[in-house]
Each structure stands twice: as structure tokens, then as C-alpha cells.
Scaffold this motif. Structure first.
Motif, short mmCIF file in Angstrom:
data_model
loop_
_atom_site.label_atom_id
_atom_site.label_comp_id
_atom_site.label_asym_id
_atom_site.label_seq_id
_atom_site.Cartn_x
_atom_site.Cartn_y
_atom_site.Cartn_z
N PRO A 340 27.23 28.16 -7.82
CA PRO A 340 27.00 28.07 -9.18
C PRO A 340 27.41 26.48 -9.35
O PRO A 340 28.54 26.05 -8.75
CB PRO A 340 28.05 28.83 -10.01
CG PRO A 340 28.44 30.07 -9.04
CD PRO A 340 28.02 29.52 -7.66
N GLY A 341 26.78 25.77 -10.11
CA GLY A 341 27.02 24.23 -10.54
C GLY A 341 26.40 23.45 -9.44
O GLY A 341 26.71 22.21 -9.51
N THR A 342 25.65 23.86 -8.50
CA THR A 342 25.08 22.73 -7.31
C THR A 342 24.33 21.86 -8.19
O THR A 342 23.44 22.37 -9.10
CB THR A 342 24.17 23.65 -6.33
OG1 THR A 342 25.11 24.78 -5.70
CG2 THR A 342 23.77 22.69 -5.35
N GLU A 368 19.90 27.89 -12.97
CA GLU A 368 21.01 27.68 -13.98
C GLU A 368 20.34 26.64 -14.84
O GLU A 368 19.36 25.54 -14.64
CB GLU A 368 22.24 26.95 -13.23
CG GLU A 368 22.92 28.14 -12.40
CD GLU A 368 24.39 27.39 -11.76
OE1 GLU A 368 25.26 27.70 -12.38
OE2 GLU A 368 24.18 26.59 -10.85
N HIS A 370 20.95 23.88 -16.09
CA HIS A 370 21.03 22.31 -15.63
C HIS A 370 19.80 22.15 -14.93
O HIS A 370 19.13 21.25 -14.71
CB HIS A 370 22.23 21.69 -15.13
CG HIS A 370 22.68 22.27 -13.79
ND1 HIS A 370 23.42 23.50 -13.65
CD2 HIS A 370 22.59 21.54 -12.70
CE1 HIS A 370 23.49 23.56 -12.33
NE2 HIS A 370 22.92 22.60 -11.80
#
Ligand SMILES: Cc1cc2nc3c(=O)[nH]c(=O)nc-3n(C[C@H](O)[C@H](O)[C@H](O)COP(=O)(O)OP(=O)(O)OC[C@H]3O[C@@H](n4cnc5c(N)ncnc54)[C@H](O)[C@@H]3O)c2cc1C
Length: 410
Positions: A340-342, A368, A370
Motif C-alpha cells: 500500500p502507498g507504492t 489505489e 493515487h
């Protein structure tokens, strides 16, 4: 603008933030109590030109791309019923039935739908609409191959049935195969009939640690030369460190002994550490994808699944994207999960890098927010898009069912 949808047998309410689909908030939510009221509310939406997306339990609403427009969310949770004909190894089930309820009901009769969930908490309709099958598709086929009949409500509210409730069934075009994996862009599934299998008496899991691509390929070839007939052959190829092959064998306890021995014999020359390990149960979380982070699906010819997994790892390592590849080595369907957040630019480089090699198409299944916002093409080159557009045009000419969720803006 909120529409007055007064439909018998159907509760309609204003939508709230929790009804959001990939960031798109619908105007209203309809909860039909049965198939007839679902048909009536779809007909009413059709007359008013409303765009519609179906929701089961909502666990996979962030799979696929956001709908271009969404007026009405149709919640199928009340379409929950199970009609099990154990003697014929067949079950018919409402689309809103939780997968877990179906599995429990079948297990109580010593039967199963031979299908491993990749997420927990979903419904039958959602599993069909998202349509990708877990590890044991190797033995029993993908989910769509287990469907023998389906009832769907079309965009105009008309109820359409295909197939039936018997396994030997030839009834015109196999429309159920279109709707399975159609992300609800071709109709709202109301119920489906499935073929079942008896639960095997015993299971063994043979796992081998594999330190290199070459060793993994040799292990797989050696396994192919045996006659052990596995139910699943899963590859686990993490971002760093050794990989693993998990071979699932099912059958009678007596018959399994020789198959386990043959599997261990095939894998042992290539396994590192203490050699292949045998367990009597699947590990917790078997086949489940992480509930968070961006997920892609890479497909490859089965004989190239290790090469494809290793290629993803190589591309990912080069940009420090942390991609973890898992999936069915024997069918070449591999999932790629990013922590998550890559950052989106790293995911873009992996997506483009993997696609640059022939024979390993990559599709983003869940991105995700973004990553979606970065405008990465989720589908890549889709062969047969013209045909898919023609199917959409004939089943939903007004493009009102989950528009934009599927490849080519379908
Ligand atoms: C790649 C992939 C592999 C999967 N593999 C498996 C698996 O092996 N086993 C398994 O059990 N599940 C599998 N699923 C399903 C998934 O993991 C969820 O558990 C399940 O889809 C969620 O069901 P839900 O009821 O929560 O659906 P939701 O999250 O509510 O909806 C999911 C999608 O289906 C549409 N939809 C929902 N209900 C209907 C309907 N009645 N008619 C038309 N469209 C509808 C929604 O609009 C949405 O696009 C897979 C999904 C994907 C994307």
C-alpha cells in the motif's frame, strides 16, 4: 437530481458516503427484496435514463475503474437464498448470498463449489461479476466453467435466463460466460446455478522452497512429468528472497500416499533447505489477495509462468516497487501486489516494463486512488475489443450499466 423511484417491493433511499464506488457517489440506493422488484426498479431506472451499478457486499467495489456516471446503486444483499439439490450435485443461489453461507451449506452436505475465494466477505454475484478464479481452477475449471445457468436483469429491466439447473444443458448462447467477469457492465446477476463436487476425503499440501528461477522451472517440469493430478500448483515469488511452490493433492487417504511420494520425489532435487514439506491442511489465508494496495493480474502460457513471475520481479526490483507475485503456475494466472502507498510512478514503470515483453499481458485489477489518478492505462492492449464493444452495444445500448468500469471504456 434525486428521482422518485417508487417501486413495489424495493426500498429506495438517498445515497451516503459509504455507498461510494471508486470515489463516485451515487444519488440513490435501491434494495430490491426479490428478483421481480429488481426487474421493476431496473425498468424504472431505464425509463428515466439512470446509470446503475450493482453492489453485493461491497468488498470489491474498488476493483475495476470508476463508473463514468452513477445515479442508482442497486444493493443485491436481499437476494439471498440457496436451493441445493444434493442428489444432482447442483445448487441454485441468489446473487446476494454471501459466498461463506453458500460454502457452509454445501459443506454440511459433504459437497463444495470447487472455487477458492481471493477475498473474504463477498457475495455470489460479486464473485461472478469480478470473475477471476483462485488456485483450484486447475482441477475443476474457472468459476465460469462451474456455472450451468444464470438469471440476469438487463439494463431495460427484462429478465434473461441462460442455461438451466442440470449439468447436461445445451441452451443457445452461453450468456453466463459473458456476465462472469463482466463487472456488472452487461446486466445485474440475480441468481446462478452451479455444478458441485463432493468434498474430497483428504488433502495434502507439498511445499518446496526454490532459490532461483532455474530451480523453480526445473521443479515444475519434473512435476509435469508425473501423473499426480494436483488440484493446484501455486507459485509464490516475493519481491526478494527465495520463492516457493505449493502443490495441493486431494483424494482418498490411501490413494494420496503414492501421489505425495511422487510429488516429493519430483520437487526434492530442486528444493533448498530441508527439502519439500508435507502438510495436511491449507495454510490460513490460502489464495487470498491482500485487502490493500494495488493489484495486477499477469497472464502467461503455463510453461512460462516462472519466467513471467521472475520478469515482474526484475522490473520491479529495478525501480524498487516491492512487487510480490503469486498465482497458479499451472494455468499461468499470476497476481502482482504492490505494498500500500507504492508511488504511482514506480507502478507505472512496472506496468510498462512488464507489458514491454511479449506474452505477459498485465491488467490492473485494483488500483489505489493515487494510482488511478495518475492515469495509468489499466488494461493495456486488449485483443477483441471490437467484439466486446459490440456485445455491450447489443446488451446495454444506452451504456447505463457501470459505464467505464471495463476495458475500452465499456
Ligand atoms: C481478480 C479477482 C479474482 C477473484 N477471485 C475470486 C475467487 O476466486 N473467489 C471468490 O469468492 N471471489 C473472487 N473474487 C471476488 C472478490 O474477491 C470479492 O470477494 C467479491 O467479488 C466481492 O463480492 P461482493 O459481493 O463484495 O461484490 P461487490 O464488491 O459489491 O461488487 C464487485 C463488482 O461486481 C459488481 N456486482 C456485484 N453484484 C452484482 C450483480 N448481482 N450483478 C452484476 N454485477 C454485480 C459490482 O458492481 C462490482 O463491479 C475475485 C475478484 C477479482 C477482481
Amino acid at each position: 437530481m434525486t428521482q422518485n423511484l417508487d417501486v413495489e417491493g424495493c426500498t429506495v433511499r438517498e445515497a451516503a458516503a459509504e455507498d461510494t464506488v471508486c470515489g463516485v457517489v451515487p444519488q440513490q440506493v435501491a434494495v430490491p427484496s426479490d428478483a421481480d422488484s429488481l426487474s421493476r426498479v431496473m425498468a424504472a431506472a431505464h425509463r428515466r435514463g439512470l446509470s446503475v451499478t450493482a453492489r453485493g457486499a461491497g468488498t470489491a467495489l474498488d476493483w475495476g475503474w470508476p463508473p463514468r456516471s452513477l445515479d442508482l446503486l442497486v444493493d443485491t444483499s436481499a437476494l439471498s437464498w440457496i436451493d441445493h439439490n444434493a442428489g444432482d450435485l447442483v445448487v441454485e443461489v441468489g446473487a446476494g448470498t454471501p459466498m461463506a453461507d453458500l460454502n457452509a451449506a454445501l459443506a454440511a452436505a459433504g459437497q463444495r463449489l470447487s472455487y477458492d475465494p481471493v477475498r473474504l466477505g463477498g457475495t455470489v454475484g460479486g464473485a461472478l461479476a469480478t470473475g477471476v478464479s483462485g488456485p483450484r481452477r486447475l482441477l475443476s475449471g474457472a468459476l465460469r466453467d462451474l456455472v450451468i445457468g444464470m438469471t440476469v436483469v438487463r439494463a431495460d429491466g427484462v429478465v434473461a435466463r441462460s442455461g438451466g439447473r442440470v449439468v447436461k444443458n445445451v441452451a443457445g448462447y452461453d450468456l453466463a460466460k459473458l456476465h462472469t467477469g463482466g463487472y456488472g457492465t452487461l446486466g445485474v446477476i440475480t441468481s446462478a446455478a452451479f455444478r458441485l463436487h463432493p468434498v474430497p476425503e483428504a488433502l495434502r499440501l507439498v511445499s518446496a522452497r526454490l532459490d532461483s528461477r532455474i530451480r523453480a522451472e526445473r521443479a515444475l517440469s519434473a512435476l509435469c512429468e508425473t501423473t499426480v493430478v494436483p488440484s493446484a500448483v501455486e507459485l509464490d515469488w516475493p519481491a526478494s528472497g527465495p520463492g516457493r511452490l505449493d502443490v495441493v493433492l486431494e483424494g482418498t487417504p490411501g490413494g494420496l500416499e503414492a501421489r505425495v511420494a511422487a510429488t516429493v520425489g519430483a520437487l526434492a532435487p530442486w528444493a533448498s533447505g530441508e527439502g519439500p514439506v508435507v502438510a495436511e491442511e491449507l495454510p490460513e489465508g490460502w489464495g487470498l489477495l491482500p485487502a490493500e494496495g494495488t493489484v495486477a493480474l499477469v497472464t502467461a502460457p503455463p510453461a512460462q509462468s516462472v519466467t513471467a513471475a521472475d520478469w515482474v520481479r526484475e522490473v520491479s526490483e529495478a525501480v524498487d516497487a516491492g512487487a510480490h507475485v503469486r498465482g497458479s503456475a499451472a494455468t499461468g494466472a499470476l497476481s502482482v501486489t504492490f505494498p500500500p502507498g507504492t508511488p504511482a510512478d514506480r507502478i507505472r514503470l512496472v506496468v510498462e516494463g512488464v507489458r514491454s515483453a511479449e506474452g505477459h499481458p498485465l491488467v490492473l485489477l485494483r488500483a489505489e486512488p493515487h494510482v488511478r489518478a495518475a492515469g495509468i492505462d489499466p488494461w493495456g492492449e486488449v485483443p477483441g475489443l471490437g467484439l466486446m464493444r459490440a456485445v455491450k452495444e447489443s446488451l446495454d445500448p444506452g451504456h447505463r450499466l457501470s459505464p467505464g468500469r471495463f476495458a475500452g471504456g465499456i
